[in-house]
Enzyme design. Structure first.
Site, PDB file in Angstrom:
ATOM      1  N   TYR A   5       4.341  96.968   9.875  1.00 25.89           N
ATOM      2  CA  TYR A   5       5.565  96.143   9.794  1.00 25.89           C
ATOM      3  C   TYR A   5       5.414  95.110   8.688  1.00 25.89           C
ATOM      4  O   TYR A   5       6.281  94.967   7.815  1.00 25.89           O
ATOM      5  CB  TYR A   5       5.803  95.466  11.151  1.00 25.89           C
ATOM      6  CG  TYR A   5       7.065  94.623  11.247  1.00 25.89           C
ATOM      7  CD1 TYR A   5       8.267  95.180  11.678  1.00 25.89           C
ATOM      8  CD2 TYR A   5       7.043  93.268  10.932  1.00 25.89           C
ATOM      9  CE1 TYR A   5       9.427  94.404  11.780  1.00 25.89           C
ATOM     10  CE2 TYR A   5       8.188  92.493  11.026  1.00 25.89           C
ATOM     11  CZ  TYR A   5       9.379  93.063  11.453  1.00 25.89           C
ATOM     12  OH  TYR A   5      10.512  92.289  11.546  1.00 25.89           O
TER      13      TYR A   5
ATOM     14  N   LYS B 192       7.415  94.714   5.187  1.00 24.54           N
ATOM     15  CA  LYS B 192       8.196  93.495   4.906  1.00 24.54           C
ATOM     16  C   LYS B 192       7.714  92.816   3.616  1.00 24.54           C
ATOM     17  O   LYS B 192       8.513  92.200   2.907  1.00 24.54           O
ATOM     18  CB  LYS B 192       8.130  92.524   6.086  1.00 24.54           C
ATOM     19  CG  LYS B 192       8.900  92.991   7.323  1.00 24.54           C
ATOM     20  CD  LYS B 192      10.387  93.131   7.061  1.00 24.54           C
ATOM     21  CE  LYS B 192      11.188  93.351   8.343  1.00 24.54           C
ATOM     22  NZ  LYS B 192      12.590  93.737   8.072  1.00 24.54           N
TER      23      LYS B 192
HETATM   24  N1  LIG Z   1      14.237  89.372  15.581  1.00 25.21           N
HETATM   25  C1  LIG Z   1      13.321  88.824  14.813  1.00 25.21           C
HETATM   26  O1  LIG Z   1      12.576  87.930  15.246  1.00 25.21           O
HETATM   27  C2  LIG Z   1      13.199  89.236  13.367  1.00 25.21           C
HETATM   28  C3  LIG Z   1      12.430  88.430  12.523  1.00 25.21           C
HETATM   29  C4  LIG Z   1      12.301  88.791  11.183  1.00 25.21           C
HETATM   30  C5  LIG Z   1      12.922  89.936  10.714  1.00 25.21           C
HETATM   31  N2  LIG Z   1      13.664  90.700  11.566  1.00 25.21           N
HETATM   32  C6  LIG Z   1      14.283  91.884  11.000  1.00 25.21           C
HETATM   33  O2  LIG Z   1      15.680  91.825  11.196  1.00 25.21           O
HETATM   34  C7  LIG Z   1      16.212  93.148  11.264  1.00 25.21           C
HETATM   35  C8  LIG Z   1      17.034  93.274  12.536  1.00 25.21           C
HETATM   36  O3  LIG Z   1      16.167  93.065  13.646  1.00 25.21           O
HETATM   37  P1  LIG Z   1      16.704  92.635  15.097  1.00 25.21           P
HETATM   38  O4  LIG Z   1      15.750  91.646  15.618  1.00 25.21           O
HETATM   39  O5  LIG Z   1      18.137  92.327  15.033  1.00 25.21           O
HETATM   40  O6  LIG Z   1      16.421  93.999  15.890  1.00 25.21           O
HETATM   41  P2  LIG Z   1      17.329  94.901  16.852  1.00 25.21           P
HETATM   42  O7  LIG Z   1      16.382  95.856  17.482  1.00 25.21           O
HETATM   43  O8  LIG Z   1      18.182  94.043  17.731  1.00 25.21           O
HETATM   44  O9  LIG Z   1      18.291  95.660  15.825  1.00 25.21           O
HETATM   45  C9  LIG Z   1      17.775  96.610  14.916  1.00 25.21           C
HETATM   46  C10 LIG Z   1      18.835  97.671  14.670  1.00 25.21           C
HETATM   47  O10 LIG Z   1      18.304  98.601  13.722  1.00 25.21           O
HETATM   48  C11 LIG Z   1      18.610  99.915  14.169  1.00 25.21           C
HETATM   49  N3  LIG Z   1      17.634 100.872  13.658  1.00 25.21           N
HETATM   50  C12 LIG Z   1      16.308 100.943  13.964  1.00 25.21           C
HETATM   51  N4  LIG Z   1      15.763 101.995  13.343  1.00 25.21           N
HETATM   52  C13 LIG Z   1      16.754 102.596  12.635  1.00 25.21           C
HETATM   53  C14 LIG Z   1      16.813 103.739  11.800  1.00 25.21           C
HETATM   54  N5  LIG Z   1      15.734 104.518  11.603  1.00 25.21           N
HETATM   55  N6  LIG Z   1      17.993 104.056  11.212  1.00 25.21           N
HETATM   56  C15 LIG Z   1      19.101 103.309  11.433  1.00 25.21           C
HETATM   57  N7  LIG Z   1      19.113 102.220  12.236  1.00 25.21           N
HETATM   58  C16 LIG Z   1      17.950 101.880  12.835  1.00 25.21           C
HETATM   59  C17 LIG Z   1      18.557  99.821  15.685  1.00 25.21           C
HETATM   60  O11 LIG Z   1      19.244 100.905  16.323  1.00 25.21           O
HETATM   61  C18 LIG Z   1      19.199  98.460  15.932  1.00 25.21           C
HETATM   62  O12 LIG Z   1      20.606  98.568  16.077  1.00 25.21           O
HETATM   63  C19 LIG Z   1      15.010  94.086  11.194  1.00 25.21           C
HETATM   64  O13 LIG Z   1      14.823  94.515   9.856  1.00 25.21           O
HETATM   65  C20 LIG Z   1      13.874  93.203  11.623  1.00 25.21           C
HETATM   66  O14 LIG Z   1      12.642  93.664  11.130  1.00 25.21           O
HETATM   67  C21 LIG Z   1      13.815  90.378  12.868  1.00 25.21           C
END
Ligand SMILES: NC(=O)c1ccc[n+]([C@@H]2O[C@H](COP(=O)([O-])OP(=O)(O)OC[C@H]3O[C@@H](n4cnc5c(N)ncnc54)[C@H](O)[C@@H]3O)[C@@H](O)[C@H]2O)c1
Length: 251
Positions: A152, A156
């Site tokens: 991951y 990133k």
């Molecule tokens: N939540 C956190 O703390 C956090 C922190 C930093 C970065 N992020 C990043 O933010 C983004 C969103 O994360 P989130 O926390 O909202 O997660 P989440 O799990 O709520 O949403 C992620 C979405 O991505 C979709 N997804 C996953 N794999 C996929 C694929 N192969 N093809 C198409 N869609 C796919 C899922 O179905 C889901 O709807 C991600 O890139 C995550 O790495 C999240």
């Protein structure tokens, strides 16, 4: 929250818009007047996305051909593309010695190759329309490591390089490219990790105390940055990383 037309008429393609941060971005973008099309792995997310007034397609961003076909289809349907947001992602928690090569490859296919394929596919349309904004969702883990997030964190970090190169290569075409970097944010991704903890309440308290602001972020607070990066208010911002992390990286 009613919008102010900050994204009036902009045609947006967004991956991972079915949940969490992506879904909050869809809501803000629609409120601000954008025309939004979402690709997400989870078809069950369609009603939530469509009820906000956005288009939905079930697409796995690890499938490059499917992404290209979706981009071409949506460019035709919307009459062009102005903004793309690469948000699809998932967290894999494993020490390097426990991580399989297949797991590594899949994480890269979704979270590093995925943004590359999306941006490569949309760029001709964005350039044809006179320019626009490309945004990838990075992380505080784009700039530091955290235990057991081997693939991951590597992915990133990788997207920052992608952003910087594309920002340089397409600036003359009027295309700005930036990373939106959330810190720990209260989404289903984070909730799933909490559920797996031996003591979820203690784990949440520990996460909160890791933050300068002593709490997780909300998806809406991250979406505010996505509105900024898509709008003309960020017209002098490119090749950059907007950290929205409650001070997590400031300690
Ligand atoms: N939540 C956190 O703390 C956090 C922190 C930093 C970065 N992020 C990043 O933010 C983004 C969103 O994360 P989130 O926390 O909202 O997660 P989440 O799990 O709520 O949403 C992620 C979405 O991505 C979709 N997804 C996953 N794999 C996929 C694929 N192969 N093809 C198409 N869609 C796919 C899922 O179905 C889901 O709807 C991600 O890139 C995550 O790495 C999240």
């Amino acid at each position: 929250m009613a919008g102010n037309g900050r994204l009036d008429g902009l045609r947006v393609l967004l991956t991972g818009g079915g949940s969490g941060i992506g879904l909050a971005i869809v809501q803000r973008y629609v409120e601000e007047g954008a025309i939004v099309s979402v690709a997400d792995l989870n078809p069950a997310a369609a009603p939530a996305v469509e009820s906000l007034g956005a288009r939905f397609a079930a697409v796995d961003v690890a499938d490059a051909d499917a992404v290209v076909a979706w981009v071409d289809q949506e460019a035709a349907a919307l009459g062009g593309i102005d903004v793309a947001v690469a948000g699809a992602g998932y967290q894999l928690v494993a020490m390097a010695t426990d991580l399989t090569v297949e797991q590594w490859d899949h994480q890269m296919a979704v979270m590093l190759r995925g943004p590359f394929v999306l941006f490569k596919s949309v760029l001709p349309y964005v350039i044809e329309g006179g320019g626009g904004s490309l945004i990838v969702i990075g992380s505080n883990l784009s700039f530091a490591g955290m235990t057991k997030t081997t693939s991951y964190t590597a992915a990133k970090h990788g997207v920052i390089g992608l952003v910087q190169v594309l920002a340089v290569d397409y600036a003359q075409d009027g295309v700005r490219v930036n990373a939106l970097c959330p810190g720990p944010t209260d989404t289903p991704l984070i909730r799933r990790q909490l559920e797996e903890a031996a003591d979820p309440a203690a784990k949440l308290a520990q996460w909160n105390s890791d933050m300068v602001l002593n709490r997780l972020g909300t998806p809406e607070e991250i979406a505010a940055g996505a509105v900024f990066l898509a709008s003309d208010e960020s017209s002098f911002v490119t090749g950059s990383s907007l950290m929205i992390d409650g001070g997590f990286t400031a300690w």
